[in-house]
Design a protein around this motif. Structure first.
Motif, PDB file in Angstrom:
ATOM      1  N   VAL A   1      -0.377   2.829 -12.062  1.00  0.00           N
ATOM      2  CA  VAL A   1      -0.283   1.574 -11.301  1.00  0.00           C
ATOM      3  C   VAL A   1      -0.365   0.351 -12.216  1.00  0.00           C
ATOM      4  CG1 VAL A   1      -1.039   2.404  -9.039  1.00  0.00           C
ATOM      5  CG2 VAL A   1      -2.738   1.666 -10.713  1.00  0.00           C
ATOM      6  N   ARG A   2       0.358  -0.669 -11.804  1.00  0.00           N
ATOM      7  CA  ARG A   2       0.424  -1.906 -12.588  1.00  0.00           C
ATOM      8  C   ARG A   2      -0.587  -2.905 -12.028  1.00  0.00           C
ATOM      9  NH1 ARG A   2       4.032  -5.880 -11.526  1.00  0.00           N
ATOM     10  NH2 ARG A   2       5.148  -4.478 -10.138  1.00  0.00           N
ATOM     11  N   ASP A   3      -1.327  -3.547 -12.917  1.00  0.00           N
ATOM     12  CA  ASP A   3      -2.329  -4.527 -12.503  1.00  0.00           C
ATOM     13  C   ASP A   3      -1.643  -5.831 -12.117  1.00  0.00           C
ATOM     14  OD1 ASP A   3      -4.449  -6.174 -12.131  1.00  0.00           O
ATOM     15  OD2 ASP A   3      -5.188  -6.109 -14.201  1.00  0.00           O
ATOM     16  N   GLY A   4      -1.856  -6.255 -10.867  1.00  0.00           N
ATOM     17  CA  GLY A   4      -1.278  -7.528 -10.425  1.00  0.00           C
ATOM     18  C   GLY A   4      -2.278  -8.664 -10.533  1.00  0.00           C
ATOM     19  N   GLY A   5      -3.477  -8.372 -11.054  1.00  0.00           N
ATOM     20  CA  GLY A   5      -4.471  -9.422 -11.266  1.00  0.00           C
ATOM     21  C   GLY A   5      -5.319  -9.740 -10.048  1.00  0.00           C
ATOM     22  N   HIS A   6      -5.156  -8.996  -8.957  1.00  0.00           N
ATOM     23  CA  HIS A   6      -5.906  -9.294  -7.730  1.00  0.00           C
ATOM     24  C   HIS A   6      -7.195  -8.486  -7.646  1.00  0.00           C
ATOM     25  CE1 HIS A   6      -2.202 -11.131  -6.276  1.00  0.00           C
ATOM     26  NE2 HIS A   6      -1.574 -10.034  -6.647  1.00  0.00           N
ATOM     27  N   GLU A   7      -8.111  -8.966  -6.809  1.00  0.00           N
ATOM     28  CA  GLU A   7      -9.219  -8.095  -6.405  1.00  0.00           C
ATOM     29  C   GLU A   7      -8.626  -6.912  -5.654  1.00  0.00           C
ATOM     30  OE1 GLU A   7     -12.452  -9.728  -4.248  1.00  0.00           O
ATOM     31  OE2 GLU A   7     -12.750 -11.401  -5.633  1.00  0.00           O
ATOM     32  N   CYS A   8      -9.435  -5.844  -5.551  1.00  0.00           N
ATOM     33  CA  CYS A   8      -8.844  -4.605  -5.023  1.00  0.00           C
ATOM     34  C   CYS A   8      -9.599  -4.066  -3.812  1.00  0.00           C
ATOM     35  CB  CYS A   8      -8.846  -3.521  -6.099  1.00  0.00           C
ATOM     36  SG  CYS A   8      -7.969  -4.011  -7.581  1.00  0.00           S
ATOM     37  N   ILE A   9      -8.885  -3.228  -3.058  1.00  0.00           N
ATOM     38  CA  ILE A   9      -9.492  -2.435  -1.984  1.00  0.00           C
ATOM     39  C   ILE A   9      -9.134  -0.984  -2.240  1.00  0.00           C
ATOM     40  CG2 ILE A   9      -9.392  -1.831   0.455  1.00  0.00           C
ATOM     41  CD1 ILE A   9      -8.808  -4.661   1.147  1.00  0.00           C
ATOM     42  N   ASP A  10     -10.147  -0.119  -2.244  1.00  0.00           N
ATOM     43  CA  ASP A  10      -9.892   1.326  -2.279  1.00  0.00           C
ATOM     44  C   ASP A  10     -10.001   1.813  -0.837  1.00  0.00           C
ATOM     45  OD1 ASP A  10      -9.685   4.016  -2.761  1.00  0.00           O
ATOM     46  OD2 ASP A  10     -11.413   4.156  -4.117  1.00  0.00           O
ATOM     47  N   TRP A  11      -8.889   2.279  -0.290  1.00  0.00           N
ATOM     48  CA  TRP A  11      -8.742   2.592   1.143  1.00  0.00           C
ATOM     49  C   TRP A  11      -9.113   4.056   1.375  1.00  0.00           C
ATOM     50  CZ3 TRP A  11      -7.363  -0.812   4.942  1.00  0.00           C
ATOM     51  CH2 TRP A  11      -6.848  -0.319   6.149  1.00  0.00           C
ATOM     52  N   CYS A  12     -10.115   4.305   2.206  1.00  0.00           N
ATOM     53  CA  CYS A  12     -10.598   5.681   2.428  1.00  0.00           C
ATOM     54  C   CYS A  12     -11.042   6.255   1.091  1.00  0.00           C
ATOM     55  CB  CYS A  12      -9.527   6.553   3.072  1.00  0.00           C
ATOM     56  SG  CYS A  12      -8.996   5.899   4.652  1.00  0.00           S
ATOM     57  N   ALA A  13     -12.105   5.649   0.578  1.00  0.00           N
ATOM     58  CA  ALA A  13     -12.444   5.769  -0.843  1.00  0.00           C
ATOM     59  C   ALA A  13     -13.276   6.979  -1.194  1.00  0.00           C
ATOM     60  CB  ALA A  13     -13.199   4.507  -1.272  1.00  0.00           C
ATOM     61  N   GLY A  14     -13.781   7.730  -0.211  1.00  0.00           N
ATOM     62  CA  GLY A  14     -14.718   8.801  -0.546  1.00  0.00           C
ATOM     63  C   GLY A  14     -15.920   8.181  -1.259  1.00  0.00           C
ATOM     64  N   LYS A  15     -16.269   8.734  -2.436  1.00  0.00           N
ATOM     65  CA  LYS A  15     -17.400   8.174  -3.196  1.00  0.00           C
ATOM     66  C   LYS A  15     -16.959   7.025  -4.096  1.00  0.00           C
ATOM     67  CE  LYS A  15     -20.039  12.487  -3.384  1.00  0.00           C
ATOM     68  NZ  LYS A  15     -20.506  13.566  -4.268  1.00  0.00           N
ATOM     69  N   GLY A  16     -15.725   6.587  -3.945  1.00  0.00           N
ATOM     70  CA  GLY A  16     -15.265   5.419  -4.717  1.00  0.00           C
ATOM     71  C   GLY A  16     -14.945   5.740  -6.166  1.00  0.00           C
ATOM     72  N   HIS A  17     -14.565   6.968  -6.452  1.00  0.00           N
ATOM     73  CA  HIS A  17     -14.235   7.329  -7.840  1.00  0.00           C
ATOM     74  C   HIS A  17     -13.051   6.498  -8.352  1.00  0.00           C
ATOM     75  CE1 HIS A  17     -17.086  10.474  -7.448  1.00  0.00           C
ATOM     76  NE2 HIS A  17     -16.325  11.317  -6.782  1.00  0.00           N
ATOM     77  N   LEU A  18     -12.017   6.383  -7.499  1.00  0.00           N
ATOM     78  CA  LEU A  18     -10.854   5.592  -7.911  1.00  0.00           C
ATOM     79  C   LEU A  18     -11.253   4.126  -8.084  1.00  0.00           C
ATOM     80  CD1 LEU A  18      -7.784   5.194  -8.372  1.00  0.00           C
ATOM     81  CD2 LEU A  18      -7.556   4.870  -5.901  1.00  0.00           C
ATOM     82  N   ALA A  19     -12.092   3.639  -7.182  1.00  0.00           N
ATOM     83  CA  ALA A  19     -12.527   2.242  -7.243  1.00  0.00           C
ATOM     84  C   ALA A  19     -13.212   1.954  -8.576  1.00  0.00           C
ATOM     85  CB  ALA A  19     -13.482   1.949  -6.079  1.00  0.00           C
ATOM     86  N   ARG A  20     -14.123   2.849  -9.003  1.00  0.00           N
ATOM     87  CA  ARG A  20     -14.826   2.621 -10.280  1.00  0.00           C
ATOM     88  C   ARG A  20     -13.848   2.703 -11.453  1.00  0.00           C
ATOM     89  NH1 ARG A  20     -17.798   6.346  -8.182  1.00  0.00           N
ATOM     90  NH2 ARG A  20     -17.589   7.806  -9.895  1.00  0.00           N
ATOM     91  N   ALA A  21     -12.913   3.651 -11.365  1.00  0.00           N
ATOM     92  CA  ALA A  21     -11.952   3.805 -12.464  1.00  0.00           C
ATOM     93  C   ALA A  21     -11.105   2.536 -12.613  1.00  0.00           C
ATOM     94  CB  ALA A  21     -11.065   5.026 -12.208  1.00  0.00           C
ATOM     95  N   LEU A  22     -10.637   1.986 -11.488  1.00  0.00           N
ATOM     96  CA  LEU A  22      -9.815   0.767 -11.551  1.00  0.00           C
ATOM     97  C   LEU A  22     -10.635  -0.401 -12.096  1.00  0.00           C
ATOM     98  CD1 LEU A  22      -7.960   1.036  -8.115  1.00  0.00           C
ATOM     99  CD2 LEU A  22      -6.882   1.105 -10.372  1.00  0.00           C
ATOM    100  N   SER A  23     -11.859  -0.527 -11.601  1.00  0.00           N
ATOM    101  CA  SER A  23     -12.695  -1.647 -12.030  1.00  0.00           C
ATOM    102  C   SER A  23     -12.966  -1.571 -13.532  1.00  0.00           C
ATOM    103  CB  SER A  23     -14.006  -1.625 -11.236  1.00  0.00           C
ATOM    104  OG  SER A  23     -14.818  -2.703 -11.643  1.00  0.00           O
ATOM    105  N   GLN A  24     -13.250  -0.362 -13.997  1.00  0.00           N
ATOM    106  CA  GLN A  24     -13.547  -0.199 -15.430  1.00  0.00           C
ATOM    107  C   GLN A  24     -12.312  -0.525 -16.276  1.00  0.00           C
ATOM    108  OE1 GLN A  24     -12.433   2.318 -17.688  1.00  0.00           O
ATOM    109  NE2 GLN A  24     -13.882   1.941 -19.345  1.00  0.00           N
ATOM    110  N   GLN A  25     -11.145  -0.034 -15.840  1.00  0.00           N
ATOM    111  CA  GLN A  25      -9.936  -0.253 -16.627  1.00  0.00           C
ATOM    112  C   GLN A  25      -9.511  -1.720 -16.610  1.00  0.00           C
ATOM    113  OE1 GLN A  25      -8.056   1.746 -18.669  1.00  0.00           O
ATOM    114  NE2 GLN A  25      -9.768   3.140 -18.436  1.00  0.00           N
ATOM    115  N   TRP A  26      -9.739  -2.383 -15.499  1.00  0.00           N
ATOM    116  CA  TRP A  26      -9.240  -3.749 -15.353  1.00  0.00           C
ATOM    117  C   TRP A  26     -10.372  -4.764 -15.544  1.00  0.00           C
ATOM    118  CZ3 TRP A  26      -5.592  -2.737 -10.532  1.00  0.00           C
ATOM    119  CH2 TRP A  26      -4.529  -1.930 -10.971  1.00  0.00           C
TER     120      TRP A  26
END
Ligand SMILES: C[S@@+](CC[C@H](N)C(=O)[O-])C[C@H]1O[C@@H](n2cnc3c(N)ncnc32)[C@H](O)[C@@H]1O
Length: 436
Positions: free
Chosen positions: A156-181
């Protein structure tokens, strides 16, 4: 076009004129897929139309469920194929299920499988460079899931926006995106409170601005979260959940939506399976069970699990033959699931219990051994006939993904579709990326 086996399929195709026309329509243009490129915005509608043509003209082949019908409507139009399938030993049919390339080669004598394969092809997303992960990330996430998340983030390409992880479970994807960006703020929406609490603890430990919230995304409670211009991500959100994101996200004019759909049949309401105008214009007649076909995987489980599944289906198919005869009604009857304890009790006892449950009065002289053998034989034939329906799984899935992508395009988004990981890592590997 010749088949992969080298033989011309046209010679044995009753509808060869159509195939020739469709072949011509597939000569170099935007519909011709490339492994090197994602499917661009301008190609989406053309590919949907090309797949629709294929699905509509071969509808009988993918709609018929061999498990429910002792004979397939398409067999009369394809007598050579039907005879070859009905003569296949069970081991041979199972081996073809397990080897898609060999299966395509085998079927190419009768069907334009190479054209279907080409139509279903989608390129991979370009991979972005990653900064190194903190060690605990991999430790906190089960191996396969971690590999899928990493592949998703790379694509995925970073568009510079804040993010929403939709149906996130434990938020693994959310943490990964936050760390990378660079410590981006991510709101993780999840219905299950226990997962929300676990996600909050993981985010605190990682010292990342990831905030999980308990939220049923199907309810109105989700609307306030869509007011700010956020980039919404959904990794493997099932049917009704990803449709909700596309509809509510587009209505809220979110600047970016990146969605890898999953389990199209779950939460899908009959009559609302197709979402785009383009999809409605071409729509094959889809039923919820066809959406299930799109995600049905080849069962390659070894040993015990496979023998269990085989026996369960043989019993169900045997009982199906029996109930048709006893009731005098030649129609499929859905049956309750069979567990290991029932299997241990034997076929005759299970048949009597199911008959009672279904309020069917069995005669006293049923030859249960013969019925069981008939079920085994029917299982062999069903396994063989299903080789045909399974050829359409990826085409059906891509059709559904294109329909959802085109819905976003119709709402004013620029949309692309590509693979974010290999099918071995996850068969649900198509990522829709939409930017306003
Ligand atoms: C297949 S999991 C995907 C989780 C995560 N995105 C991932 O890839 O690991 C689907 C998640 O959706 C959540 N879910 C199901 N229905 C929901 C709803 N109505 N609102 C919010 N979350 C929901 C489930 O609890 C589950 O955590």
């Amino acid at each position: 076009m010749t088949s992969r086996g080298g033989a011309s399929y046209r010679a044995s195709m009753p509808d060869s004129s159509h195939c020739a026309a469709a072949d011509k329509a597939l000569e170099p243009d935007a519909r011709v897929p490339s492994r090197d490129r994602v499917l661009g915005h301008d190609a989406l509608a053309m590919r949907l139309a090309a797949i629709s043509t294929e699905l509509n003209s071969h509808e009988a082949l993918w709609r018929a469920l061999a498990f429910r019908e002792p004979g397939m409507a398409w067999e009369a139009a394809h007598p050579g194929l039907a005879a070859a399938l009905r003569a296949l030993p069970l081991e041979a049919a199972e081996a073809l299920h397990a080897d898609p390339g060999a299966c395509a080669d085998w079927l190419a004598r009768w069907l334009p499988v190479e054209r279907w394969r080409l139509l279903a092809e989608v390129g991979a997303w370009p991979r972005h460079a990653l900064r190194p992960w903190p060690r605990e990330f991999q430790r906190d996430v089960p191996g396969r899931k971690w590999a899928q998340i990493e592949a998703f983030v790379v694509a995925v390409r970073d568009g510079g926006h804040e993010c929403i992880d939709w149906c996130a479970g434990k938020g693994h994807l959310a943490r990964a995106l936050s760390q990378q960006w660079n410590g981006r703020a991510v709101t993780a929406l999840e219905r299950d409170e226990a997962l929300v609490a676990a996600g909050a603890a993981l985010a605190r430990r990682a010292r990342l601005p990831v905030v999980p919230h308990a939220c049923d995304v199907l309810s109105e409670a989700v609307v306030p979260w869509l007011r700010a211009p956020r980039h919404a991500f959904a990794l493997h959100a099932c049917g009704g959940l990803h449709l909700r994101l596309l509809r509510a996200g587009a209505a809220a004019r979110l600047p970016a939506i990146s969605c890898a759909p999953c389990c199209y049949h779950l939460g899908a309401q009959a009559g609302r399976l197709v979402v785009s105008l383009a999809g409605h214009a071409h729509a094959p007649r889809l039923r919820p069970e066809d959406l299930r076909t799109a995600v049905q995987e080849t069962v390659t489980a070894p040993g015990h699990a496979r023998r269990h599944r085989r026996r369960v289906q043989q019993w169900q198919l045997g009982f199906d033959l029996l109930q048709r005869e006893v009731r005098g009604v030649d129609a499929y009857l859905p049956l309750p699931p069979i567990d290991a304890a029932m299997l241990a009790g034997g076929f005759a006892a299970w048949c009597c219990a199911v008959a009672q449950h279904k309020q069917i009065l069995l005669p006293g002289d049923v030859d249960f051994e013969a019925v069981e053998r008939a079920g085994q034989e029917r299982f062999r034939v069903v396994t063989a006939l299903d080789l045909v329906r399974h050829q359409f799984r990826r085409l059906l899935e891509l059709w559904l993904v294109l329909d959802r992508a085109l819905f976003l395009a119709e709402q004013g988004y620029r949309v692309e579709v590509g693979e974010f990981c290999s099918r071995q890592l996850s068969p649900r590997n198509l990522l829709i990326d939409a930017r306003l």
